[in-house]
Scaffold this motif. Structure first.
Motif, PDB file in Angstrom:
ATOM      1  N   LEU A 126      70.535  -3.542 -40.673  1.00 46.17           N
ATOM      2  CA  LEU A 126      69.735  -3.520 -39.443  1.00 46.17           C
ATOM      3  C   LEU A 126      69.961  -2.218 -38.672  1.00 46.17           C
ATOM      4  O   LEU A 126      69.074  -1.734 -37.982  1.00 46.17           O
ATOM      5  CB  LEU A 126      70.059  -4.738 -38.577  1.00 46.17           C
ATOM      6  N   VAL A 165      63.625  -7.324 -33.626  1.00 46.50           N
ATOM      7  CA  VAL A 165      63.213  -7.669 -34.997  1.00 46.50           C
ATOM      8  C   VAL A 165      62.298  -8.894 -35.006  1.00 46.50           C
ATOM      9  O   VAL A 165      62.411  -9.778 -34.163  1.00 46.50           O
ATOM     10  CB  VAL A 165      64.428  -7.986 -35.921  1.00 46.50           C
ATOM     11  N   ILE A 185      63.240 -10.051 -42.412  1.00 44.45           N
ATOM     12  CA  ILE A 185      63.571  -9.479 -41.100  1.00 44.45           C
ATOM     13  C   ILE A 185      62.943  -8.090 -41.030  1.00 44.45           C
ATOM     14  O   ILE A 185      63.279  -7.217 -41.840  1.00 44.45           O
ATOM     15  CB  ILE A 185      65.104  -9.344 -40.927  1.00 44.45           C
ATOM     16  N   GLN A 186      62.021  -7.910 -40.108  1.00 44.12           N
ATOM     17  CA  GLN A 186      61.399  -6.591 -39.979  1.00 44.12           C
ATOM     18  C   GLN A 186      61.784  -5.965 -38.644  1.00 44.12           C
ATOM     19  O   GLN A 186      61.635  -6.593 -37.584  1.00 44.12           O
ATOM     20  CB  GLN A 186      59.874  -6.693 -40.103  1.00 44.12           C
ATOM     21  N   LYS A 187      62.259  -4.735 -38.736  1.00 45.65           N
ATOM     22  CA  LYS A 187      62.684  -4.025 -37.527  1.00 45.65           C
ATOM     23  C   LYS A 187      61.453  -3.589 -36.740  1.00 45.65           C
ATOM     24  O   LYS A 187      60.505  -3.047 -37.323  1.00 45.65           O
ATOM     25  CB  LYS A 187      63.498  -2.811 -37.945  1.00 45.65           C
TER      26      LYS A 187
END
Ligand SMILES: C[S@@+](CC[C@H](N)C(=O)[O-])C[C@H]1O[C@@H](n2cnc3c(N)ncnc32)[C@H](O)[C@@H]1O
Length: 191
Positions: A126, A165, A185-187
């Motif tokens: 992350l 996120v 999980i997308q930043k």
């Protein structure tokens, strides 16, 4: 069209990752995801593939040789140490990572991913991935210890800050025998 978990995990990577980028296969196993990622980023991109088992590294190496893929670095170490392998250039270019949790198919079922190292790896990633980069976890949890890892991951990801996120769960609700599901999980932010 409803996709199976592997197909959907690849679809998510295809949407988020660009040719020429660096990507990580955090659990290379028999190398199927590594091969997919190697083709996805192309000859100008690079894949770092991790596994703690010699057998997994050997199997992945063989598969890549059969397909003449040369843009992969195989690392026999825990994904918890990912940040030690990322130099300045790779950090700039890191688009995402994929995990297939659980044990290596047709191998020792005692050697499984564990909640501590999986979460440590996600925490590092992350920090490392670029905005709009993605981390995809295919969560197998039917084996001994799988339930513990699953609960810890769900607990961890549901607490991630929604301003930083997006967290997605993709799951078949009517399948029997503890089917695998996806956490993606997308930043957030601008590329
Ligand atoms: C489900 S398999 C991966 C399958 C693989 N994606 C494929 O396409 O064949 C899970 C793998 O995670 C590996 N593993 C377990 N703990 C690990 C760790 N801490 N770091 C990296 N790999 C780990 C296991 O050795 C096993 O090969």
């Amino acid at each position: 069209m409803v996709m199976g978990v592997i197909e959907f995990s690849h679809f998510l990577m295809e949407q988020a990752i660009e040719e020429g980028e660096t990507v990580i296969d955090a659990t290379c196993g028999n190398g199927n995801d590594t091969l997919f990622l190697s083709k996805l980023v192309g000859d100008t991109g690079h894949v770092f593939a991790f596994d703690i088992q010699e057998l997994a590294i050997d199997n992945t190496k063989q598969l890549l040789e059969v397909h003449s893929r040369q843009n992969v670095t195989l690392i026999k170490d825990s994904h918890a140490n990912i940040d030690q392998y990322m130099d300045e250039n790779n950090r700039k270019n890191l688009g995402g990572a994929i995990f297939n949790l659980g044990y290596l198919p047709r191998s020792d079922k005692q050697i499984v991913t564990k909640k501590e190292s999986t979460i440590a790896a996600v925490q590092s990633l992350l920090q490392l991935i670029r905005p709009r980069g993605i981390i995809v976890l295919v969560v197998y949890h039917g084996h001994a210890g799988g339930e513990l890892e699953k609960e810890a991951i769900l607990n961890y990801v549901t607490k991630l800050d929604q301003k930083k996120v997006h967290v997605l769960k993709y799951e078949f609700m009517n399948q029997k025998n503890k089917p695998p599901f996806i956490i993606a999980i997308q930043k957030r932010g601008e590329k």
